[in-house]
Design an enzyme around this catalytic site. Structure first.
Site, mmCIF file in Angstrom:
data_model
loop_
_atom_site.group_PDB
_atom_site.id
_atom_site.type_symbol
_atom_site.label_atom_id
_atom_site.label_comp_id
_atom_site.label_asym_id
_atom_site.label_seq_id
_atom_site.Cartn_x
_atom_site.Cartn_y
_atom_site.Cartn_z
ATOM 1 N N GLU A 129 0.863 -1.181 0.000
ATOM 2 C CA GLU A 129 0.000 0.000 0.000
ATOM 3 C C GLU A 129 0.900 1.232 0.000
ATOM 4 O OE1 GLU A 129 -3.558 2.237 2.536
ATOM 5 O OE2 GLU A 129 -2.681 0.384 3.315
ATOM 6 N N ARG B 263 4.636 -12.121 9.958
ATOM 7 C CA ARG B 263 5.365 -10.919 9.557
ATOM 8 C C ARG B 263 6.690 -10.851 10.300
ATOM 9 N NH1 ARG B 263 1.631 -6.048 11.027
ATOM 10 N NH2 ARG B 263 3.363 -4.910 10.082
ATOM 11 N N LYS C 160 3.840 1.226 9.991
ATOM 12 C CA LYS C 160 4.043 2.425 9.167
ATOM 13 C C LYS C 160 3.438 3.653 9.836
ATOM 14 C CE LYS C 160 2.814 0.564 5.093
ATOM 15 N NZ LYS C 160 2.525 0.458 3.638
#
Length: 559
Positions: free
Chosen positions: A35, A262, A272
């Site tokens: 993204e 992850r 983020k």
């Protein structure tokens, strides 16, 4: 270990099983779906290496697809940075695609859902919808708007598309099951109103599809065989499949979503949103600050693509969340730079040494290898003169037998040069040593073949000639957080664990060969660590970033 004998990870085993059960190899296609709402970090590198690594292993194409469904947070700057990072890591995508490429197709499929009675416009507030969804242990309750007619829903959805509603006023929801044991299946939102400028489609749309609706359908359009996500999407898989059920045709490949854990790294944060907070609050100097775990930050700090790919390989992929020790990442860069970086001399905390029996105006140029332990690095000439700088820590007036550097009355070898003996020192009014007066053994020059040059002394230290040295700014970077898991504390904000000493800027003196160093060049400053020429560096203002020290000082602190 060869590629053939390496054990398969569980994702590779899934693919092997699919191939054994009839999936044709030419049907394999993977994707990396970032993204564009921030810069990629070391956790994304794990996904990049996994997906593109699978593409290389199976000779299959890999798409780079940007999930650009939220114009409120997405920017072209992030798109450009992501492309640069993927290529820098050594990978090339087959097709560059965007979820926004499919906005019209997603809209058309949505119209069909509404016509089939599988979607409805809801006018409740987000809080009402959240409350109505129930809990994992108690069922949800139906929206009062759930049983609107198809005609009414088509009309309202068209008004949403035409901009007749404000943001947050209405949403379009899928009609699935408000009592489902998986809360993602309790009439999830398909579309919301966002009157924001999109970096690719401009103002063409004011409704945007949600990630879950976009994700699987984009995979299907692109004919992705294996859609590999991180573990938090495991509970979304059932919804992924339900959405696919609505559009899949029997003659086309049906994507399969599978999940891996992850990558979490100690002494940093991997959100983020939190990384953006560090940038916006001025804790760091941008996304590419060398203290950031972003790929661009690591690149600027001096990390190599090979070291990050090796880190991803060694750390592996897992089915369970865990924290990888940052020391493993630091080991990987030290291991690679040990094999590739030329060794040079730089003094970061200088004290003057005067060699009293060396001619006052004398100078000579000594042969010095860029690597004494491996061939192929070449050599250069290093100037030597009467006055030199050494590190302050390399001198003591008095020291025990375990101190093998310079001390009064004792000898030490200067790297590539002579054996010197400290005779006396000069101090300032605060008792700080400002000069060390030494004598040198005139026949002891390294490599000269003389008996004196072969004489054994226990210590060897680095130095630079004051007359010839280049002044340089050195940014000594350390870990940004003092806590191993700064965002794991329920009662404290992660910002409370910022390391106040994460950056120290010093004026150093480096050997003149570094005058020609270019941005991005990496070196080992002998006995100090690995350093990289920073982006801000110019020929008249050399700037180096410390990538990593030679020794792990944190291990000592923790012990």
């Amino acid at each position: 270990m060869s590629e053939e004998t390496k054990s398969l990870n569980f994702i590779e085993q899934i693919i092997e099983d699919d191939l054994a059960n009839g999936l044709e190899n030419n049907k394999l296609r993977f994707r990396f779906p970032p993204e564009p709402n921030g810069y990629l970090h070391i956790g994304h590198a794990a996904s990049i290496c996994l997906n593109f690594g699978l593409g290389q292993k199976y000779h299959a194409p890999v798409n780079l697809r940007f999930d650009d469904t939220n114009p409120a947070k997405e920017e072209q700057e992030y798109v450009d940075a992501i492309k640069k990072d993927v290529q820098w890591l050594g990978f090339q995508w087959d097709k560059e695609l965007y979820s926004s490429d499919y906005f019209q197709q997603l809209h058309d499929w949505t119209i069909e859902l509404i016509k089939e009675g599988k979607a409805y416009v809801d006018e409740q507030s987000s809080e009402e919808i959240r409350t109505q969804k129930g809990t994992p242990t108690s069922p949800g309750t139906d929206s009062p708007f759930r049983n609107r007619s198809v005609e009414e829903n088509l009309d309202l959805f068209n008004k949403m598309k035409n901009g007749d509603f404000d943001e947050g006023e209405v949403v379009l929801r899928a009609k699935i099951d408000m009592k489902h044991n998986n809360m993602h299946m309790r009439d999830p939102i398909l579309y919301r109103v966002l009157k924001k400028h999109h970096h690719r489609t401009g103002n063409d749309w004011c409704i945007y599809p949600m990630y879950d609706w976009t994700h699987g359908e984009s995979d299907y359009i692109e004919q992705i065989s294996h859609s590999i996500c991180t573990l938090e999407f495991k509970s979304h898989r059932e919804l992924y499949d339900w959405y696919l059920d609505q559009v899949v045709e029997s003659d086309k490949l049906r994507p399969k979503q599978r999940e891996f854990a992850r990558r979490n790294l100690s002494y940093t944060v991997m959100s983020k949103r939190k990384l953006l907070q560090l940038v916006e609050n001025g804790v760091v100097n941008g996304w590419d600050d060398p203290r950031m775990p972003t790929i661009s930050g690591l690149r600027r700090r001096g990390y190599t693509p090979e070291s990050i790919r090796n880190f991803s390989d060694v750390a592996g992929i897992s089915k369970r969340d865990n924290i990888t020790d940052v020391a493993l990442l630091e080991f990987c860069i030290k291991d690679h730079l040990n094999k590739t970086a030329p060794r040079v001399m730089a003094v970061l905390d200088p004290v003057k040494v005067i060699i009293t029996n060396y001619p006052e105006d004398g100078e000579e140029f000594l042969d010095a290898n860029y690597n004494d332990y491996a061939e192929g690095f070449g050599s250069r000439k290093v100037p030597f003169s009467r006055e030199i700088y050494i590190e302050k820590e390399d001198f003591r007036e008095e020291a025990n037998k375990k101190f093998f550097r310079l001390k009064l009355g004792a000898e030490v070898r200067l790297k590539n040069a002579y054996i010197i003996k400290a005779e006396s020192c000069v101090k300032d009014e605060n008792g700080e040593v400002t000069e060390i007066h030494c004598t040198y053994d005139t026949d002891s020059r390294s490599g000269s073949g003389s008996e004196a040059s072969k004489r054994k002394v226990k210590g060897t230290i680095h130095w630079v000639s004051i007359k010839h040295a280049e002044k340089a700014e050195v940014r000594v970077y350390d870990r940004l957080f003092i806590d191993e898991a700064p965002d794991s504390h329920k009662d404290k904000d992660f910002m409370e664990f910022i390391n106040p000493n994460s950056l120290e800027v010093v004026t150093a003196f480096v050997e003149p060969s570094l005058k020609s160093a270019s941005v991005g060049n990496r070196f080992q400053f002998q006995r100090k660590g690995y350093f990289c020429v920073d982006n801000d560096s110019t020929k008249n203002n050399l700037i180096f970033n410390r990538t990593v020290p030679l020794r792990d000082t944190w291990a000592k602190m923790e012990k």
